[in-house]
Design an enzyme around this catalytic site. Structure first.
Site, mmCIF file in Angstrom:
data_model
loop_
_atom_site.group_PDB
_atom_site.id
_atom_site.type_symbol
_atom_site.label_atom_id
_atom_site.label_comp_id
_atom_site.label_asym_id
_atom_site.label_seq_id
_atom_site.Cartn_x
_atom_site.Cartn_y
_atom_site.Cartn_z
ATOM 1 C CB SER A 22 -0.863 0.021 1.263
ATOM 2 O OG SER A 22 -0.019 -0.072 2.402
ATOM 3 N N GLY A 55 -5.004 -0.490 6.200
ATOM 4 C CA GLY A 55 -5.517 -0.924 7.498
ATOM 5 C C GLY A 55 -6.886 -0.351 7.837
ATOM 6 C CB CYS A 110 0.710 -5.396 1.915
ATOM 7 S SG CYS A 110 -0.622 -4.610 2.829
ATOM 8 C CB CYS A 139 2.439 -3.831 9.572
ATOM 9 S SG CYS A 139 2.418 -2.379 8.478
ATOM 10 C CB THR A 140 5.844 -4.850 4.949
ATOM 11 O OG1 THR A 140 4.790 -4.063 4.373
ATOM 12 C CG2 THR A 140 5.579 -6.324 4.689
ATOM 13 C CG HIS A 141 4.463 0.639 6.448
ATOM 14 N ND1 HIS A 141 3.656 -0.111 5.633
ATOM 15 C CD2 HIS A 141 4.536 1.874 5.885
ATOM 16 C CE1 HIS A 141 3.247 0.634 4.623
ATOM 17 N NE2 HIS A 141 3.762 1.839 4.748
HETATM 18 N N1 DGL Z 1 2.423 -2.511 4.891
HETATM 19 C C1 DGL Z 1 1.093 -2.933 5.179
HETATM 20 C C2 DGL Z 1 1.104 -4.283 5.910
HETATM 21 O O1 DGL Z 1 2.060 -5.036 5.840
HETATM 22 C C3 DGL Z 1 0.156 -2.036 5.941
HETATM 23 C C4 DGL Z 1 0.069 -0.577 5.881
HETATM 24 C C5 DGL Z 1 -1.358 -0.095 5.594
HETATM 25 O O2 DGL Z 1 -2.200 -0.004 6.512
HETATM 26 O O3 DGL Z 1 -1.595 0.201 4.424
HETATM 27 O O4 DGL Z 1 0.142 -4.652 6.531
#
Ligand code: DGL
Length: 288
Positions: free
Chosen positions: A28, A60, A91, A205-207
């Site tokens: 995302s 999310g 994600c 979450c990959t962030h």
């Molecule tokens: N990077 C996304 C994940 O791994 C989440 C971030 C979002 O909420 O878009 O869940």
């Protein structure tokens, strides 16, 4: 001149091509960069395209039907444009919901990123583990099923963070974020009961690995933080089969964004650090 020493010989799995493979890494926003970094290390021979559906960020907050529709329509456009041999859904919020629909719609392989609950259950000694994720991921049946299947002997704390992905994006863009905000998001992961304390936190979450240094520093006590990116990269490498001896050109990988907003100078520099120097906007506004 580059020579492909394997050209003309058997290469790859039955499903994979003889030419240099193209991998589309999709998220995302900017969190998928943590997976892209591992992919680049695992498969330096592949052409990797990064795509961020930043017009839809954060996933999310989207309800499940809206998220399935959104990912399918964005993926349609990206596949048409990039012709990937394999797609990594970097994600958790999307992977825990949309993978069956993606696999039903498209014939190429999809590799997802899902909460590392099995590795966490294998690693814990205190049997107190926490899953730090978006509100979407913690609410999924998929996540609950993983816990029931692999972590029945553990006490699992699900922590749905509304702000951490945004804070990670801000930090990568060079904006100041304060420790108190990060601590408030991670604090519920740290549980003490019956003389035991949480000893494993899965970054689901990959962030979140973008903030790992800060999270380690702010943690009330040391824990094992699990980042699933290396396991995702290993799975992709396995699906692609043996690597070609020819390497991809370093530092000229494309990054596609679905909104034109927020591609600031500092972000361009950060993206270049991941080898992404060709920034393209494929405008796909969020309509629902
Ligand atoms: N990077 C996304 C994940 O791994 C989440 C971030 C979002 O909420 O878009 O869940």
């Amino acid at each position: 001149m580059q020579v492909d020493l394997l050209a003309g010989t058997a290469y790859g799995t039955a499903a994979m091509p003889l030419r240099q493979p193209t991998i589309l890494v999709f998220d995302s926003g900017l969190g998928g960069l943590t997976v892209l970094a591992e992919m680049t290390r695992a498969r330096p021979d592949a052409r990797i395209v990064y795509a961020a559906d930043d017009a839809g960020f954060p996933y999310g907050r989207l309800d499940e039907a809206a998220l399935v529709g959104r990912v399918l329509s964005v993926m349609e456009r990206l596949i048409e444009r990039c012709h990937p041999d394999l797609v990594v859904i970097a994600c958790n919020t999307a992977s825990t919901l949309v993978l069956p629909a993606l696999r039903a719609r498209f014939s190429i392989p999809f590799v997802g990123t899902v909460p590392a609950i099995k590795p966490a259950a294998e690693l814990t000694r205190s049997r107190l583990i926490s899953v730090l994720a978006t509100p979407g991921t913690v609410a999924r049946d998929y996540t609950r099923d993983l816990i029931a299947t692999y972590a029945g002997a553990c006490h699992v704390t699900l922590v749905g963070s509304t702000r951490l992905a945004g804070l990670a994006e801000a930090a990568l863009k060079g904006e100041a974020i304060d420790d108190a905000s990060v601590l408030a998001e991670i604090a519920p992961c740290f549980v003490a009961r019956d003389g035991a304390r949480t000893d494993v936190v899965t970054l689901s979450c990959t962030h979140y690995p973008l903030l790992i240094e800060r999270m380690r520093r702010l943690a009330p006590w040391p824990v094992n933080w699990i980042d699933p990116a290396p396991a995702v990269a290993r799975r992709v490498a396995q699906l692609l089969g043996p690597a070609m001896l020819r390497l991809a050109e370093p530092g000229d990988a494309p990054a596609i964004f679905t909104s034109g907003a927020g591609i600031s100078g500092p972000l361009r520099i950060a993206l270049a650090g991941y080898g992404l120097t060709q920034i393209t906007i494929e405008a796909i506004p969020l309509t629902n």
